[in-house]
Motif scaffolding. Structure first.
Motif, PDB file in Angstrom:
ATOM      1  N   ASP A  37      -7.621   2.534   9.776  1.00 50.87           N
ATOM      2  CA  ASP A  37      -8.588   2.113   8.760  1.00 50.87           C
ATOM      3  C   ASP A  37      -8.057   0.845   8.095  1.00 50.87           C
ATOM      4  OD1 ASP A  37     -10.551   1.886   6.871  1.00 50.87           O
ATOM      5  OD2 ASP A  37      -9.844   3.570   5.655  1.00 50.87           O
ATOM      6  N   LEU A  38      -8.558  -0.294   8.523  1.00 56.52           N
ATOM      7  CA  LEU A  38      -8.078  -1.567   8.002  1.00 56.52           C
ATOM      8  C   LEU A  38      -8.664  -1.905   6.633  1.00 56.52           C
ATOM      9  CD1 LEU A  38      -8.163  -3.693  11.280  1.00 56.52           C
ATOM     10  CD2 LEU A  38      -6.217  -2.531  10.238  1.00 56.52           C
ATOM     11  N   GLU A  39      -9.649  -1.127   6.193  1.00 57.06           N
ATOM     12  CA  GLU A  39     -10.250  -1.366   4.875  1.00 57.06           C
ATOM     13  C   GLU A  39      -9.326  -0.886   3.759  1.00 57.06           C
ATOM     14  OE1 GLU A  39     -13.143  -2.982   4.444  1.00 57.06           O
ATOM     15  OE2 GLU A  39     -13.250  -3.224   6.608  1.00 57.06           O
ATOM     16  N   THR A  40      -8.630   0.240   3.969  1.00 56.61           N
ATOM     17  CA  THR A  40      -7.794   0.817   2.911  1.00 56.61           C
ATOM     18  C   THR A  40      -6.301   0.622   3.172  1.00 56.61           C
ATOM     19  OG1 THR A  40      -7.761   2.968   4.014  1.00 56.61           O
ATOM     20  CG2 THR A  40      -9.508   2.573   2.385  1.00 56.61           C
ATOM     21  N   ARG A  41      -5.943   0.362   4.402  1.00 60.04           N
ATOM     22  CA  ARG A  41      -4.527   0.221   4.755  1.00 60.04           C
ATOM     23  C   ARG A  41      -4.161  -1.260   4.829  1.00 60.04           C
ATOM     24  NH1 ARG A  41      -1.545   3.177   9.792  1.00 60.04           N
ATOM     25  NH2 ARG A  41       0.547   2.527   9.220  1.00 60.04           N
ATOM     26  N   PRO A  42      -3.032  -1.656   4.193  1.00 62.60           N
ATOM     27  CA  PRO A  42      -2.612  -3.059   4.308  1.00 62.60           C
ATOM     28  C   PRO A  42      -2.219  -3.373   5.759  1.00 62.60           C
ATOM     29  CG  PRO A  42      -1.195  -1.844   2.771  1.00 62.60           C
ATOM     30  CD  PRO A  42      -2.183  -0.889   3.321  1.00 62.60           C
ATOM     31  N   VAL A  43      -2.673  -4.483   6.270  1.00 65.25           N
ATOM     32  CA  VAL A  43      -2.517  -4.808   7.685  1.00 65.25           C
ATOM     33  C   VAL A  43      -1.113  -5.314   8.013  1.00 65.25           C
ATOM     34  CG1 VAL A  43      -3.374  -6.274   9.546  1.00 65.25           C
ATOM     35  CG2 VAL A  43      -4.961  -5.302   7.896  1.00 65.25           C
TER      36      VAL A  43
END
Length: 171
Positions: free
Chosen positions: A56-62
């Protein structure tokens, strides 16, 4: 499906533009090799592309996630390199020193000094049996003693020689 693939490819392209530089610097610092660092960065983005549906790239720092993937790849690479013996090419082998005769000379001196500590009878039987390569019967004839005496003197002479050499190693 084609829309998802093109969307994922575009997303990886954007991720690459934003994060490839810092990942490359991280990998070069870890490996010291720019080519290997480039290979690791490429593999990080291949794995990122494969994992897009699970992350989940919306909530997790990439970036921390990409750095963790890179660190795991670098750790695996390091383990793989250290688990295999290193190979040497002919140029490296040519630079290795040849066997040194000095070690052989020192060992000969040690044996000669240890032989001097033996009794004359023990030294004599070792010279005939080992250095001259004579059999027990030939040694017995040369020394004028029975073959049993040659055998026992040889046994005790070797034991005394071993002890003298071991004492010579002690500081």
């Amino acid at each position: 499906m084609t829309n998802d693939v093109s969307h994922d490819a575009e997303l990886v392209r954007v991720l690459y533009q934003e994060h490839a530089g810092p990942l490359f610097v991280f990998c070069v610092r870890y490996t010291g090799d720019a080519q290997r660092a480039e290979d690791v960065v490429q593999e990080v983005f291949v794995r990122a592309w494969r994992s897009l549906s699970r992350v989940d790239l919306e909530t997790r720092p990439v970036r921390p996630w990409l750095l963790a993937v890179a660190r795991n790849l670098l750790t695996d690479l390091h383990r793989a390199q250290t688990s295999r013996p290193a190979t040497l090419d002919e140029a490296v082998l040519a630079q290795l020193p040849a066997p040194d005769e000095l070690d052989r000379a020192v060992e000969s001196w040690r044996v000669a000094a240890a032989l001097q500590q033996l009794s004359a009878a023990h030294r004599e039987v070792l010279v005939h049996a080992h250095w001259l390569g004579r059999s027990v019967a030939e040694t017995a004839t040369a020394l004028g003693v029975p073959p049993g005496t040659v055998k026992s003197r040889t046994y005790y002479a070797l034991r005394a020689l071993r002890l003298a050499l071991e004492e010579g190693d002690a500081p």
